[in-house]
Scaffold this motif. Structure first.
Motif, PDB file in Angstrom:
ATOM      1  N   THR A 160      36.157  13.014  71.011  1.00 10.77           N
ATOM      2  CA  THR A 160      36.204  13.220  69.566  1.00 10.77           C
ATOM      3  C   THR A 160      36.259  14.699  69.225  1.00 10.77           C
ATOM      4  O   THR A 160      37.082  15.136  68.412  1.00 10.77           O
ATOM      5  N   LEU A 161      35.387  15.480  69.854  1.00  8.91           N
ATOM      6  CA  LEU A 161      35.366  16.919  69.585  1.00  8.91           C
ATOM      7  C   LEU A 161      36.666  17.585  70.014  1.00  8.91           C
ATOM      8  O   LEU A 161      37.171  18.469  69.312  1.00  8.91           O
ATOM      9  N   ARG A 162      37.235  17.147  71.118  1.00 11.02           N
ATOM     10  CA  ARG A 162      38.523  17.700  71.565  1.00 11.02           C
ATOM     11  C   ARG A 162      39.623  17.401  70.555  1.00 11.02           C
ATOM     12  O   ARG A 162      40.439  18.269  70.237  1.00 11.02           O
ATOM     13  N   ARG A 163      39.660  16.166  70.074  1.00 14.24           N
ATOM     14  CA  ARG A 163      40.677  15.795  69.087  1.00 14.24           C
ATOM     15  C   ARG A 163      40.507  16.581  67.791  1.00 14.24           C
ATOM     16  O   ARG A 163      41.478  17.029  67.196  1.00 14.24           O
ATOM     17  N   LEU A 164      39.268  16.758  67.351  1.00 12.26           N
ATOM     18  CA  LEU A 164      39.005  17.526  66.134  1.00 12.26           C
ATOM     19  C   LEU A 164      39.380  18.998  66.323  1.00 12.26           C
ATOM     20  O   LEU A 164      39.906  19.633  65.409  1.00 12.26           O
ATOM     21  N   GLU A 165      39.123  19.515  67.510  1.00 12.73           N
ATOM     22  CA  GLU A 165      39.485  20.901  67.810  1.00 12.73           C
ATOM     23  C   GLU A 165      41.007  21.062  67.837  1.00 12.73           C
ATOM     24  O   GLU A 165      41.550  22.010  67.255  1.00 12.73           O
ATOM     25  N   GLU A 166      41.693  20.137  68.495  1.00 11.52           N
ATOM     26  CA  GLU A 166      43.160  20.196  68.575  1.00 11.52           C
ATOM     27  C   GLU A 166      43.807  20.101  67.200  1.00 11.52           C
ATOM     28  O   GLU A 166      44.860  20.690  66.962  1.00 11.52           O
ATOM     29  N   ALA A 167      43.173  19.366  66.280  1.00 15.26           N
ATOM     30  CA  ALA A 167      43.712  19.204  64.930  1.00 15.26           C
ATOM     31  C   ALA A 167      43.333  20.366  64.011  1.00 15.26           C
ATOM     32  O   ALA A 167      43.795  20.428  62.877  1.00 15.26           O
TER      33      ALA A 167
ATOM     34  N   LEU B 124      45.165  10.880  59.586  1.00 10.02           N
ATOM     35  CA  LEU B 124      44.382   9.835  58.930  1.00 10.02           C
ATOM     36  C   LEU B 124      43.631   9.001  59.964  1.00 10.02           C
ATOM     37  O   LEU B 124      42.450   8.685  59.783  1.00 10.02           O
ATOM     38  N   ASP B 125      44.294   8.668  61.059  1.00 16.95           N
ATOM     39  CA  ASP B 125      43.659   7.907  62.126  1.00 16.95           C
ATOM     40  C   ASP B 125      42.459   8.672  62.691  1.00 16.95           C
ATOM     41  O   ASP B 125      41.394   8.100  62.915  1.00 16.95           O
ATOM     42  N   LEU B 126      42.622   9.951  62.897  1.00 14.81           N
ATOM     43  CA  LEU B 126      41.528  10.774  63.427  1.00 14.81           C
ATOM     44  C   LEU B 126      40.360  10.818  62.444  1.00 14.81           C
ATOM     45  O   LEU B 126      39.214  10.580  62.817  1.00 14.81           O
ATOM     46  N   LEU B 127      40.631  11.106  61.183  1.00 12.65           N
ATOM     47  CA  LEU B 127      39.566  11.270  60.204  1.00 12.65           C
ATOM     48  C   LEU B 127      38.898   9.955  59.822  1.00 12.65           C
ATOM     49  O   LEU B 127      37.744   9.942  59.403  1.00 12.65           O
ATOM     50  N   ALA B 128      39.616   8.835  59.974  1.00 11.81           N
ATOM     51  CA  ALA B 128      39.043   7.532  59.656  1.00 11.81           C
ATOM     52  C   ALA B 128      38.175   7.005  60.796  1.00 11.81           C
ATOM     53  O   ALA B 128      37.482   6.001  60.626  1.00 11.81           O
ATOM     54  N   ASN B 129      38.174   7.679  61.931  1.00 11.56           N
ATOM     55  CA  ASN B 129      37.341   7.290  63.069  1.00 11.56           C
ATOM     56  C   ASN B 129      35.882   7.586  62.742  1.00 11.56           C
ATOM     57  O   ASN B 129      35.553   8.682  62.291  1.00 11.56           O
ATOM     58  N   LYS B 130      34.998   6.620  62.979  1.00 13.70           N
ATOM     59  CA  LYS B 130      33.595   6.811  62.589  1.00 13.70           C
ATOM     60  C   LYS B 130      32.965   8.002  63.285  1.00 13.70           C
ATOM     61  O   LYS B 130      32.206   8.755  62.661  1.00 13.70           O
ATOM     62  N   TRP B 131      33.258   8.215  64.571  1.00 13.15           N
ATOM     63  CA  TRP B 131      32.621   9.333  65.274  1.00 13.15           C
ATOM     64  C   TRP B 131      33.129  10.669  64.777  1.00 13.15           C
ATOM     65  O   TRP B 131      32.382  11.645  64.682  1.00 13.15           O
TER      66      TRP B 131
END
Length: 123
Positions: A66-73, A26-33
């Motif tokens: 941001t892209l790294r976090r999205l990739e890891e998830a 939720l924290d990741l997806l609620a991030n504006k970027w």
């Protein structure tokens, strides 16, 4: 192994539980970027520079994180094409495409109601 957040008699995830791993997602997806990057990738695969131009105001460092976090998830896939210079493309995974729709709804709602939100703020 999946961590479950037991609530009552049911063994399921509960984002309201303090230790639930849902909170990190939720924290990741609620991030504006993150929400904006997912939206930009709905339009199809993009290179880093294309994403940075589309997401006006994001720094290269923040976009990379941001892209790294999205990739890891598991929301974004990164493909490196061996060329000189290297060609790297980002695209949504099936999971990313699944979350893109509700995020698009949220972005649309914000755009539609921005004037009301601005009026509701104290002067």
């Amino acid at each position: 192994m999946s961590v479950r957040c037991a609530t009552g008699q049911h063994d399921r995830h509960d984002v309201y539980a303090a230790q639930c791993p849902c909170r990190g997602v939720l924290d990741l997806l609620a991030n504006k970027w993150a929400a904006l990057a997912i939206g930009a990738l709905e339009e199809g695969p993009r290179r880093f520079g294309e994403l940075q131009r589309r997401l006006e105001g994001v720094s290269p460092k923040v976009l990379t994180q941001t892209l790294r976090r999205l990739e890891e998830a598991g929301f974004v896939d990164r493909v490196i094409y061996p060329a000189v210079p290297l060609h790297v493309e980002y695209s949504l995974t099936e999971l990313g495409a699944g979350v893109a729709e509700p995020l698009a709804g949220l972005r649309g709602w914000v755009e539609e109601h921005m004037d009301e939100i601005a009026r509701a703020r104290p002067a």
